[in-house]
Write a protein that holds these residues in place. Structure first.
Motif, PDB file in Angstrom:
ATOM      1  N   THR A 553       0.845  -1.187   0.000  1.00 18.60           N
ATOM      2  CA  THR A 553       0.000   0.000   0.000  1.00 18.60           C
ATOM      3  C   THR A 553       0.885   1.243   0.000  1.00 18.60           C
ATOM      4  OG1 THR A 553      -0.104   0.096   2.422  1.00 18.60           O
ATOM      5  CG2 THR A 553      -1.807  -1.198   1.303  1.00 18.60           C
ATOM      6  N   GLN A 554       0.264   2.409  -0.081  1.00 22.92           N
ATOM      7  CA  GLN A 554       1.007   3.669  -0.049  1.00 22.92           C
ATOM      8  C   GLN A 554       0.575   4.500   1.143  1.00 22.92           C
ATOM      9  OE1 GLN A 554       0.647   4.764  -4.479  1.00 22.92           O
ATOM     10  NE2 GLN A 554       2.803   5.118  -4.012  1.00 22.92           N
ATOM     11  N   THR A 555       1.549   5.143   1.750  1.00 20.90           N
ATOM     12  CA  THR A 555       1.314   5.966   2.925  1.00 20.90           C
ATOM     13  C   THR A 555       2.324   7.113   2.898  1.00 20.90           C
ATOM     14  OG1 THR A 555       1.214   5.936   5.348  1.00 20.90           O
ATOM     15  CG2 THR A 555       2.884   4.567   4.333  1.00 20.90           C
ATOM     16  N   ASN A 556       2.282   7.967   3.882  1.00 25.43           N
ATOM     17  CA  ASN A 556       3.307   8.994   4.050  1.00 25.43           C
ATOM     18  C   ASN A 556       4.358   8.487   5.028  1.00 25.43           C
ATOM     19  OD1 ASN A 556       2.053  10.892   2.343  1.00 25.43           O
ATOM     20  ND2 ASN A 556       0.695  11.532   4.004  1.00 25.43           N
ATOM     21  N   THR A 591       6.024   5.980   9.534  1.00 27.40           N
ATOM     22  CA  THR A 591       5.003   6.055   8.502  1.00 27.40           C
ATOM     23  C   THR A 591       3.663   6.354   9.169  1.00 27.40           C
ATOM     24  OG1 THR A 591       4.248   3.746   8.518  1.00 27.40           O
ATOM     25  CG2 THR A 591       6.269   4.224   7.311  1.00 27.40           C
ATOM     26  N   ASP A 592       2.639   6.592   8.353  1.00 28.26           N
ATOM     27  CA  ASP A 592       1.306   6.817   8.913  1.00 28.26           C
ATOM     28  C   ASP A 592       0.767   5.575   9.602  1.00 28.26           C
ATOM     29  OD1 ASP A 592       1.317   9.398   8.059  1.00 28.26           O
ATOM     30  OD2 ASP A 592       0.020   9.085   6.324  1.00 28.26           O
ATOM     31  N   ASN A 593       1.393   4.413   9.330  1.00 30.91           N
ATOM     32  CA  ASN A 593       0.988   3.168   9.973  1.00 30.91           C
ATOM     33  C   ASN A 593       1.780   2.883  11.240  1.00 30.91           C
ATOM     34  OD1 ASN A 593      -0.875   2.519   7.851  1.00 30.91           O
ATOM     35  ND2 ASN A 593       0.874   1.871   6.601  1.00 30.91           N
TER      36      ASN A 593
END
Length: 697
Positions: A553-556, A591-593
């Motif tokens: 997936t993609q995140t910041n 990361t945002d996760n």
């Protein structure tokens, strides 16, 4: 600051004291730069490992050899496979090159895949970070490692012939390594030959292969499943004192021929790499269907003495690569351009995963890459270059772990880099435009990316150099990030790609402070990077084929940290000296996760170095901190401290012959690389003594 390093116990001081590069930092020219830039004038952090240091380095994979450089760690998947990790970034974000051209192998796909370029055959290795990597495209978003050899001669041999011979033996794995190179011809025709052979058995460790955190986790799982604790402890004792299936064998043979004149050269080379290495902890037996290529096992191969069926087969990788290269360089008079440089390479690569005696998954990669650079003449401090780059690679995997479909990857790019140096100050910058097209059996994607950098530097007084740079770098997704769909045993995951991913974009800033006051020198690099669309494999909570499912997936994401190096000469008399050195590095990734996975903890290194014409001695203490900022499914890593020592003796006045002894991990400390997928079942080697000799002529 010398910036000539090696991993622990590798006689760093000897390399620095004997190298021509160490005589004057301004003489160290960065070969990986399109135009001439000295090491003391680069804005971002660049490291150079010269041939003297490489000759006496621990025979090891590329990541392990570079693992002692500030900000660089190893992916450490056993002695057979290791890639460099730069500032916490790994795999597809670190571009590994051979003489400026990609390795065209499968090493970035999985951590158990070896890099098809061994440092034992290198003449020089350069590690670039930040905007310095702009000339090599989006796959260098985290940095570049350029392995440079002399397979293609760029000049005539001294006195018509020169070469080197190196041999060493190591106690920790009963290993030995031999290598040599030969260049002869005074021009215009110059020939080169070189070879490398390395062999090692299973390596020794201080205690259990499993970490205490892994043991506690398994104990808890056994209790939950009402399993017998005694059985668990008995199984753990099987991996004590030695890491099974960690041996490695490697043979590299190559040669080349060049036409050399006073205006340039044109040369061709061929290299064959043949490696067979064990993959510790990478055993099959999860109950899933396995494909074999017409290999049958007799009943006794499946049963032990008690008649019990074997659940797992040890895995080894048989790697072969044939590589052809054509390189050239010639002076010219074409408007602002004074030099044209051309490099190209073709590779036919295959590696087979052997599950016991059976043939498991086969990974195939063949293709070519070409690069053309037009270098501007220096006009009152203004330098620059315009470059073009193209490549095509065919990837395929056949077998049970063929989790990435057959894919053809084509790339084309154009760039320019410019620099103005006005002695006391200067500016530099560059832009690059890339297109990557990926055509697989399940779909096709095309990406066009723009990258740019700008920087400035200042020399307020003679010993000082201050630099700052800003950059925007874009990276297109790789084939596994887009199209993966299947079990990946090396990462203990069932990986699922996302064919709708967009390009990953990093906005970064680097600040550098150099001070070289003679007896004292210091080097500080600060960096931060923000990623839009950071591509990450995130657990979904589901289980498939007995493996946790990870979805790309993609995140910041945000990364920041520093690298610091200090050196102080505390005593000097004639050619004898005593020097103290200190090194520190730190990186944090979020990361945002949550915390990014496998981020290395901080490290501190202290050295005492004695050097004279005939003797060099070094005592090194390396401390690596604990890591308890964890991504999901990660376990912590304990801190460790290793003591290393080395002595080198040069009996001949010209220093052509060197005898050395190095003791690594003298206290037999348990250490684990947090960056490794196998950190909880694969500690670093224990106490080791290494003896060797190198001769240059």
């Amino acid at each position: 600051m010398r910036h000539i390093y090696l991993s622990t116990g590798a006689l760093i001081a000897y390399a620095a004291s004997t190298s021509v590069f160490a005589q004057n930092v301004e003489e160290v020219v960065i070969i990986s730069s399109p135009f001439v830039v000295s090491l003391g004038s680069v804005i971002t952090n660049v490291d150079v490992i010269d041939s003297f240091a490489l000759d006496i380095a621990q025979p090891s994979g590329l990541g392990d050899v570079l693992g002692g450089i500030p900000g660089v760690r190893s992916s450490f998947f056993g002695p057979g496979a290791s890639r460099p990790i730069i500032r916490g970034l790994a795999g597809p974000r670190v571009q590994v090159l051979t003489n400026g051209i990609g390795t065209i192998d499968a090493s970035a796909l999985s951590p158990d895949h070896a890099v098809a370029s061994d440092p034992g055959g290198a003449q020089r290795i350069e590690v670039l970070r930040g905007p310095a990597a702009l000339a090599y495209g989006g796959s260098a978003i985290g940095g570049v490692v350029n392995v440079i050899d002399e397979r293609i001669a760029r000049g005539a041999a001294e006195d018509g012939i020169d070469g080197r011979l190196t041999a060493s033996g190591t106690t920790v794995n009963d290993g030995y390594s031999t290598s040599g190179s030969l260049k002869f011809g005074s021009g215009p025709i110059v020939f080169t030959f070189n070879g490398l052979h390395r062999n090692a058995g299973d390596y020794d460790i201080p205690g259990f292969a499993e970490s205490r955190f892994q043991m506690a986790l398994e104990e808890e799982e056994h209790e939950d499943d009402d399993h017998d604790d005694d059985e668990h402890h008995e199984e753990g004792e099987e991996a004590f004192g030695t890491v099974p299936n960690s041996g490695v064998g490697l043979t590299v043979l190559g040669g080349g021929v060049s036409h050399v004149t006073n205006r340039g050269f044109l040369g061709f080379s061929i290299k064959h790499t043949d490696s067979l290495y064990g993959v510790p902890g990478h055993a099959h037996g999860h109950g899933e269907e396995e494909h074999e290529d017409e290999v049958e096992h007799e009943d006794e191969d499946h049963e032990d003495e008690d008649g019990q069926a074997h659940a797992e087969e040890e895995v080894a990788i048989d790697l072969k690569q044939l590589r052809l290269d054509l390189h050239g360089e010639r002076e010219l008079n074409l408007g602002p351009f004074g030099l044209v440089r051309f490099a190209s390479g073709y590779s036919d690569y295959e590696h087979v995963e052997l599950e016991g005696r059976a043939v498991g998954t086969r990974f195939l990669s063949d293709g070519y890459e070409a690069r053309l650079e037009l270098v501007q003449e220096d006009r009152d401090g203004w330098q620059g270059a315009v470059g073009f780059q193209g490549s095509k690679r065919n990837f395929d995997a056949i077998g049970a772990e063929a989790y990435v479909p057959k894919t053809t990857i084509g790339e084309i790019g154009a760039f320019t880099q410019q620099r103005l140096d006005r002695a006391g100050w200067g500016i530099e910058g560059g832009v690059r435009l890339d297109n990557r097209n990926l055509d697989s059996l399940v779909g096709e994607r095309s990406f066009t990316n723009f990258s740019a950098s700008a920087g400035a530097f200042l020399r307020p007084s003679d010993p000082w150099f201050l630099g700052i740079s800003l950059s925007r770098t874009a990276r297109a997704p790789r084939e596994e990030e887009l199209f993966a769909n299947g079990p990946h045993i090396a990462t203990r995951a069932f990986e699922i790609g996302d064919p709708t991913l967009s390009s990953e974009v990093a906005y970064s800033a680097d600040a550098s402070v150099h001070y070289d006051g003679g007896l004292f020198s210091a080097d500080l690099h600060l960096f931060l990077a923000h990623y839009d669309g950071f591509i990450d494999a995130v657990p979904t909570g589901e289980v498939e084929d007995g493996l946790d499912v990870f979805q790309y997936t993609q995140t910041n994401a945000d990364f920041h940290g520093f690298e610091l190096e200090l050196s102080q000469t505390v005593w000097e008399m004639g050619t004898r000296s005593v020097r103290l050195e200190g090194v520190a590095d730190y990186v944090l990734g979020d990361t945002d996760n949550g915390p990014a996975a496998r981020i290395p903890p901080y490290s501190l290194i202290g050295r005492v170095i004695y050097d004279s014409m005939r003797w060099t001695g070094e005592l090194e203490l390396r401390h690596v901190g604990q890591q308890d900022r964890l991504a999901q499914f990660e376990l912590p890593t304990d801190a460790f401290t290793m003591l290393n020592a080395s002595v080198a003796f040069r009996p001949l006045p010209d220093r052509a012959l060197s005898l050395f002894v190095a003791a690594d991990n003298l206290t037999d400390e348990e250490g684990r690389e947090h960056t490794s997928f196998l950190k909880d079942i694969l500690p670093l080697p224990g106490r080791s003594l290494r003896l060797g000799v190198t001769y240059r002529f």
